[in-house]
Design an enzyme around this catalytic site. Structure first.
Site, PDB file in Angstrom:
ATOM      1  N   LYS A  78       4.010  -9.324 -12.957  1.00 23.38           N
ATOM      2  CA  LYS A  78       4.034  -8.244 -11.965  1.00 23.38           C
ATOM      3  C   LYS A  78       5.471  -7.803 -11.727  1.00 23.38           C
ATOM      4  O   LYS A  78       6.381  -8.640 -11.686  1.00 23.38           O
ATOM      5  CB  LYS A  78       3.376  -8.758 -10.673  1.00 23.38           C
ATOM      6  CG  LYS A  78       3.143  -7.680  -9.615  1.00 23.38           C
ATOM      7  CD  LYS A  78       2.438  -8.254  -8.382  1.00 23.38           C
ATOM      8  CE  LYS A  78       2.186  -7.173  -7.330  1.00 23.38           C
ATOM      9  NZ  LYS A  78       1.475  -7.681  -6.132  1.00 23.38           N
ATOM     10  N   SER A 158      -2.502  -4.702  -4.459  1.00 17.73           N
ATOM     11  CA  SER A 158      -1.386  -4.104  -5.138  1.00 17.73           C
ATOM     12  C   SER A 158      -1.204  -4.584  -6.584  1.00 17.73           C
ATOM     13  O   SER A 158      -0.547  -3.900  -7.366  1.00 17.73           O
ATOM     14  CB  SER A 158      -0.101  -4.386  -4.360  1.00 17.73           C
ATOM     15  OG  SER A 158       0.201  -5.774  -4.373  1.00 17.73           O
ATOM     16  N   SER A 182      -3.866  -8.793  -2.267  1.00 17.28           N
ATOM     17  CA  SER A 182      -3.443  -8.127  -3.506  1.00 17.28           C
ATOM     18  C   SER A 182      -3.682  -8.870  -4.800  1.00 17.28           C
ATOM     19  O   SER A 182      -3.482  -8.301  -5.869  1.00 17.28           O
ATOM     20  CB  SER A 182      -1.961  -7.792  -3.426  1.00 17.28           C
ATOM     21  OG  SER A 182      -1.788  -6.645  -2.664  1.00 17.28           O
TER      22      SER A 182
END
Ligand code: GLN
Length: 495
Positions: A78, A158, A182
């Site tokens: 990420k 997210s 998330s």
């Protein structure tokens, strides 16, 4: 071997150890899958040279008999994780071009365990969002579609890029972070497994901060076993993070026996929301039956302060964010606005922040600054902190009464269409987190497991919430649920 990108971590580990394939082969297969998947916009920075270099090193280690479980396994990372010399921008324009001088603890532990980094993954800006639509890179796309309808769907947020990449078999697994859901919400939207560990289990050092008392990194994988293997490599005490727990990390994979006889599973009545779609209700009921059939005792429980969780979260998270994001001022990191003649330092701050932050981040900074301001601190921030303590106490009491894990839906719906929420009130988007934020507020571990599909063929997930520090036990219950659900569906390839 064929279909190398479809391997699980465990499958790759075993094949690598037996010499059936090499890390270079798996890595090359992933790199070409990524090249062909531009339409998903999951990978936003590609690092093929690093990947191949790491893969060659891993192959040498494996040949030498030194093959930890993650050795040679290609991952996506990420964009919130600082990776040395590689763009790490939290999907924000304000961090445009930022290449850290250091490696986050999580990525360095993964690399020490032999993992390979394919590149950085899309996400919502500073991890604020539930649809990946707040990203400066543009949204990631869910590989799943509703039947024959070609509407582009959100992979959730997210950690949307992580979810999309794992579901589309662009990598074997990915890192995610979870402040209010998330990891779990995007996992549920894409039919993969995602674990948010107990707060303090995984070091936050080198992860770009959103709300420091809630943020926690975790694995996003193809199944529960892979979650156990990857968490093992990510977890552990780190003196560089003062909230990291000095506790031994158990052998999580060894705890996956699938035996949950006599375990007490709590079903909280407050999670039965008004207006919840029928199919989510049905999925939950099926999950209860599956755990019961596996020998668990089902117990109705009450978590009375649940209804205050979302409002408390949306005070605390923005408050912490407004403070964490104060450091982006055009001086030290990333973007600096072009200045006009006569502009001073104040204009530099203002212009840089106005240009660099997106609308959702600005909204959070404004809300956060407001709730922390002298006149409102007690009315909002302090109250939210008190509510947080009550939410945690609800869980403590239930666990003290003998409940081992709690089963709830992971999300209130299946993946929605990109843009569908654009005109909606921001609160509509915040409602996505209704089942997940309580877990962050209480610091507990939670896992989303794909358990079924919606009427139009999209994956749906259930969430299991565990006792603090008992991720092993939690994953074992998740493993039993996974075995019973037998979810094997994959998105049809259209990209
Ligand atoms: N969707 C939630 C938010 O926007 C949670 C995000 C997260 O867990 N990082 O704050």
């Amino acid at each position: 071997m064929s279909d190398l990108t479809k391997l699980t971590i465990a499958g790759a580990r075993d094949a690598l150890r037996k010499g059936e394939t090499t890390s270079v082969e798996i890595t090359e297969a992933c790199l070409s899958a990524i090249e062909g998947a531009g339409a998903l916009n999951a990978f936003v920075h590609h690092t093929p040279e690093i990947a191949l270099e790491q893969a060659r090193t891993a192959d040498a280690r494996i040949a030498g008999g030194d093959a930890p479980a993650m050795c040679g396994v290609p991952l996506g990372i990420k964009d919130l994780f600082c990776t040395k010399g590689v763009n790490s921008q939290a999907a924000s324009a304000i961090l445009g071009g930022f290449k850290p001088e250091y490696e986050s603890t999580v990525t360095s532990q993964l690399f020490d365990a032999g993992a390979v980094m394919l590149g950085k993954l899309n996400m919502d800006e500073f991890a604020m969002g539930s649809s990946n639509e707040t990203s400066t890179y543009g949204n990631a796309v869910n590989p799943w579609r509703r039947g024959n309808d070609d509407t582009a769907l959100t992979p959730g947020g997210s950690s949307g890029g992580s979810a999309s990449a794992v579901a589309a078999d662009l990598c074997l697994a990915a890192t995610g972070t979870d402040t209010g859901g998330s990891i779990r919400q995007p996992a549920a939207f894409t039919g993969i497994t995602g674990l948010k560990p107990t707060y303090g289990r995984v070091s936050r050092w080198g992860i770009i901060a959103f709300a420091s008392s809630l943020d926690q990194a975790g694995p996003m994988t193809k199944d529960v076993r892979d979650c156990a293997i990857m968490l093992q490599a990510m977890a552990g005490h780190d003196p560089k993070d003062s909230t990291s727990a000095d506790l031994a990390v158990p052998d999580f994979e060894a705890m996956l026996t699938g035996d949950i006889k006599g375990k007490v599973i709590g079903i909280p009545k407050e999670y039965r929301m008004e207006g919840m779609p029928e199919e989510i209700e049905a999925l939950w009921a099926e999950g209860i039956e599956m755990l019961k059939a596996a020998g668990a005792e089902i117990r109705d429980i009450s978590l009375p302060h649940t209804k205050y969780a979302l409002p408390a979260y949306y005070v605390i998270a923005p408050a912490e964010a407004s403070s964490n994001l104060a450091r982006y001022d055009g001086v030290r990191f990333g973007h600096r606005a072009k200045l006009a003649q006569g502009d001073g330092i104040v204009e530099m701050y203002e212009k840089t922040r106005a240009e660099g932050f997106g609308a959702e981040v600005k909204r959070r900074v404004m809300v956060g600054t407001y709730v922390l301001s002298a006149g409102y601190y007690d009315a909002y921030y302090n109250r939210a902190r008190k509510v947080r303590a009550l939410i945690k106490r609800d869980f403590d009491e239930v666990f003290a009464a003998g409940v081992d894990a709690i089963l709830t839906p992971a999300t209130p719906s299946a993946a929605f269409g990109l843009g569908e929420m654009a005109e909606a009130d921001p609160v509509q988007m915040y409602l996505n987190d209704v089942f997940t934020v309580t877990v962050n507020l209480a610091g507990l571990p939670g896992i989303a497991v794909p358990t079924g599909t919606s009427a139009n063929g999209l994956p749906l997930g259930l969430q299991l919430i565990g006792r603090p520090w008992e991720e092993g036990d939690l994953m074992n219950t998740a493993y039993a649920l996974e075995q019973a659900a037998g979810f094997v569906a994959k998105p049809g390839k259209w990209w």
